[in-house]
Design a protein around this motif. Sequence first.
Motif, PDB file in Angstrom:
ATOM      1  N   GLY A   1       4.738  -3.065   6.133  1.00 30.94           N
ATOM      2  CA  GLY A   1       4.988  -4.052   5.086  1.00 30.94           C
ATOM      3  C   GLY A   1       6.196  -4.896   5.428  1.00 30.94           C
ATOM      4  O   GLY A   1       6.666  -4.872   6.570  1.00 30.94           O
ATOM      5  N   PRO A   2       6.707  -5.637   4.421  1.00 33.43           N
ATOM      6  CA  PRO A   2       7.817  -6.552   4.711  1.00 33.43           C
ATOM      7  C   PRO A   2       9.175  -5.860   4.806  1.00 33.43           C
ATOM      8  O   PRO A   2      10.077  -6.119   4.017  1.00 33.43           O
ATOM      9  N   GLU A   3       9.299  -4.966   5.728  1.00 32.51           N
ATOM     10  CA  GLU A   3      10.572  -4.327   6.092  1.00 32.51           C
ATOM     11  C   GLU A   3      10.632  -4.356   7.604  1.00 32.51           C
ATOM     12  O   GLU A   3       9.643  -4.679   8.253  1.00 32.51           O
TER      13      GLU A   3
ATOM     14  N   ASP B   1       4.496  -6.804  -1.101  1.00 35.58           N
ATOM     15  CA  ASP B   1       5.907  -6.428  -1.154  1.00 35.58           C
ATOM     16  C   ASP B   1       6.109  -5.510  -2.354  1.00 35.58           C
ATOM     17  O   ASP B   1       6.019  -5.954  -3.501  1.00 35.58           O
TER      18      ASP B   1
ATOM     19  N   ASP C   1       8.759  -4.247  -3.431  1.00 35.11           N
ATOM     20  CA  ASP C   1       9.982  -4.533  -4.190  1.00 35.11           C
ATOM     21  C   ASP C   1       9.711  -5.552  -5.297  1.00 35.11           C
ATOM     22  O   ASP C   1      10.484  -5.657  -6.244  1.00 35.11           O
TER      23      ASP C   1
ATOM     24  N   LYS D   1       8.015   3.325   2.320  1.00 33.79           N
ATOM     25  CA  LYS D   1       7.339   2.501   1.310  1.00 33.79           C
ATOM     26  C   LYS D   1       5.870   2.270   1.627  1.00 33.79           C
ATOM     27  O   LYS D   1       5.026   2.289   0.740  1.00 33.79           O
TER      28      LYS D   1
END
Lengths: 213, 72
Positions: free
Chosen positions: A126-128, A84, A86, A138
């Motif tokens: 990814g985690p989106e 992640d 973020d 990203k």
Amino acid sequence: MARMKFICDAERCIECNGCVTACKNEHDVPWGVNRRRVVTLNDGIVGAERSISVACMHCSDAPCKAVCPVNCFYTTDDGVVLHDKDLCIGCGYCFYACPFGAPQFPQAGAFGLRGKMDKCTFCAGGPEKDTSKAETEKYGRNRLAEGKLPACAEMCSTKALLAGDGDVLSDIYRERVMRRGRGGDLWGHATAYGVKASAAPAPVQPAPTQQKS
Amino acid sequence: MMNPKFLLALGAVFLVAACGEKPQTVAVKPGQSAAKPDDKPYQNDQFKGDRAAWERTLRARADNQNEYKRVN
């Protein structure tokens, strides 16, 4: 259940860097970041020189995941190791832990300031939200959600680099080795995915020590 | 002399300055990922949540990497 893996056949790799270019182009990877690289082994030694394509191997027991201080890594149901961005603080611990040099850091400012870590995602994003603009910006394109394999492997002209379910790859590789009769060693495979209990050397038992009475 | 209303507004701005801040602490639990939950690759319009169909598609593509099967 699928268990995604990479295999690089050193007998076939011709060092064309097609995989590197395909990855760069597919994900718009920034300058200075190489998710995939081609490495030459035994450089200059006649008959022993081999090339292999290296990226994140999506290890079964990923060391990057173990050392991350903010726990930003996760493994999907299909064995793909993702992170992640973020949460990533760009500390670089994962880079030191990875045996393949997979984590890459874009320069984020002056004085060598590191940005958030970037690495091969097995073309799984990814985690989106899948295939969203945020995910593409990203992490790059999510080919797995489109039912496609990683661009590097699909682009490989000699099919030295294989990607997909571990069982299918084993079948392909076994057939190759049987036909050519050599080159059964897979560089990095044991490091990434472990050695079967039957193939691993038996643990050395310490000699019994006699206690003084 | 400054306008008292302006001073009041200025004070209010300083008072609420931190209200837009998001907490930046990460609750790290050993052995547990702190990453956001991720979508499954088969939960989309193409596969409609059918994991088996997604696996079949990927298996077919992976099989296609075997040129012995493609040629012979």
